[in-house]
Write a protein that holds these residues in place. Structure first.
Motif, PDB file in Angstrom:
ATOM      1  N   UNK A  40       0.847  -1.192   0.000  1.00 43.89           N
ATOM      2  CA  UNK A  40       0.000   0.000   0.000  1.00 43.89           C
ATOM      3  C   UNK A  40       0.881   1.240   0.000  1.00 43.89           C
ATOM      4  N   UNK A  41       0.317   2.355  -0.430  1.00 46.53           N
ATOM      5  CA  UNK A  41       1.032   3.627  -0.338  1.00 46.53           C
ATOM      6  C   UNK A  41       1.159   4.033   1.120  1.00 46.53           C
ATOM      7  N   UNK A  42       2.260   4.663   1.464  1.00 47.41           N
ATOM      8  CA  UNK A  42       2.521   5.056   2.849  1.00 47.41           C
ATOM      9  C   UNK A  42       1.915   6.401   3.223  1.00 47.41           C
ATOM     10  N   UNK A  43       1.348   7.115   2.269  1.00 40.85           N
ATOM     11  CA  UNK A  43       0.886   8.486   2.486  1.00 40.85           C
ATOM     12  C   UNK A  43       0.110   8.687   3.788  1.00 40.85           C
ATOM     13  N   UNK A  72       9.490   1.075   2.484  1.00 43.95           N
ATOM     14  CA  UNK A  72      10.453   1.521   1.486  1.00 43.95           C
ATOM     15  C   UNK A  72      10.218   2.976   1.125  1.00 43.95           C
ATOM     16  N   UNK A  73      11.305   3.636   0.706  1.00 43.12           N
ATOM     17  CA  UNK A  73      11.157   4.993   0.182  1.00 43.12           C
ATOM     18  C   UNK A  73      10.872   4.928  -1.317  1.00 43.12           C
ATOM     19  N   UNK A  74      10.776   6.069  -1.969  1.00 44.90           N
ATOM     20  CA  UNK A  74      10.421   6.133  -3.390  1.00 44.90           C
ATOM     21  C   UNK A  74      11.488   5.540  -4.296  1.00 44.90           C
ATOM     22  N   UNK A  75      12.706   5.312  -3.761  1.00 47.75           N
ATOM     23  CA  UNK A  75      13.806   4.743  -4.547  1.00 47.75           C
ATOM     24  C   UNK A  75      14.023   3.265  -4.204  1.00 47.75           C
ATOM     25  N   UNK A 114       4.824  -2.754   2.562  1.00 43.68           N
ATOM     26  CA  UNK A 114       4.469  -4.110   2.143  1.00 43.68           C
ATOM     27  C   UNK A 114       4.355  -4.971   3.386  1.00 43.68           C
ATOM     28  N   UNK A 115       3.418  -5.897   3.378  1.00 41.32           N
ATOM     29  CA  UNK A 115       3.234  -6.763   4.544  1.00 41.32           C
ATOM     30  C   UNK A 115       2.610  -8.077   4.100  1.00 41.32           C
ATOM     31  N   UNK A 116       2.711  -9.081   4.970  1.00 37.71           N
ATOM     32  CA  UNK A 116       2.124 -10.377   4.660  1.00 37.71           C
ATOM     33  C   UNK A 116       2.700 -11.464   5.540  1.00 37.71           C
ATOM     34  N   UNK A 117       2.924 -12.636   4.936  1.00 37.07           N
ATOM     35  CA  UNK A 117       3.486 -13.783   5.642  1.00 37.07           C
ATOM     36  C   UNK A 117       4.547 -14.419   4.762  1.00 37.07           C
ATOM     37  N   UNK A 118       5.484 -15.120   5.394  1.00 37.55           N
ATOM     38  CA  UNK A 118       6.577 -15.770   4.681  1.00 37.55           C
ATOM     39  C   UNK A 118       6.828 -17.134   5.303  1.00 37.55           C
TER      40      UNK A 118
END
Length: 162
Positions: A40-43, A72-75, A114-118
């Motif tokens: 998702x966007x961090x805004x 993460x940042x935009x880069x 970003x999020x979820x499971x691994x």
């Protein structure tokens, strides 16, 4: 490798509601790991502490599994990260439904979350009832990068390896 794991929807095994997502190894020697992810966007979260919680069930996990989140940042530089991989927090073996949580501070220069499971190696996990909430400072941050030392340590290996 994608052919080493199966990711899907389970309409028979779930914690709440009518379904859960799962990750399952397809054979005894899978390479790498598999994950479930949403980005998702961090805004709307900049300057907050964000907690991801999820109900997870595990069966015969050899290796490890966990809930994860990365900022993460935009880069595409990682600003904060946790995946529950450290031995004290990882999910392994067989475990009934249990709620797990991670929390990260979302910096002002964050662009994506970003999020979820691994899951790594063999076994199966189910993921259900994922929640993403802004929390206050009473919830501790689990960012693994915050535990890195500020300066190099044990460069002569006198304290073993780790």
């Amino acid at each position: 490798m994608p052919e080493d794991y199966e990711v899907g929807l389970d309409l028979e095994v779930f914690s709440v509601g009518r379904a859960s997502a799962y990750i399952r190894s397809r054979h005894e020697n899978p390479a790498g790991y598999a994950g479930l992810v949403q980005t998702v966007k961090a805004d709307d979260y900049r300057g907050t502490r964000l907690q991801v919680t999820a109900m997870v069930k595990a069966r015969d996990v050899v290796g490890w599994a966990g809930v994860w989140m990365r900022v993460d940042d935009a880069h595409d530089h990682t600003l904060a990260f946790d995946n529950m991989q450290n031995p004290e927090r990882r999910i392994a073996g067989s475990v009934g439904w249990r709620r797990y949580s991670i929390a990260l501070d979302i910096p002002e220069n964050a662009a994506y979350i970003s999020f979820g499971a691994v899951m790594e190696r063999t076994g199966q996990i189910w993921l259900d009832d994922v929640r993403v909430n802004v929390v206050d400072d009473s919830v501790p941050v689990t960012d693994i990068t915050s535990r890195f030392p500020r300066h190099p340590v044990n460069l002569d290996f006198e304290n073993g390896t780790y």
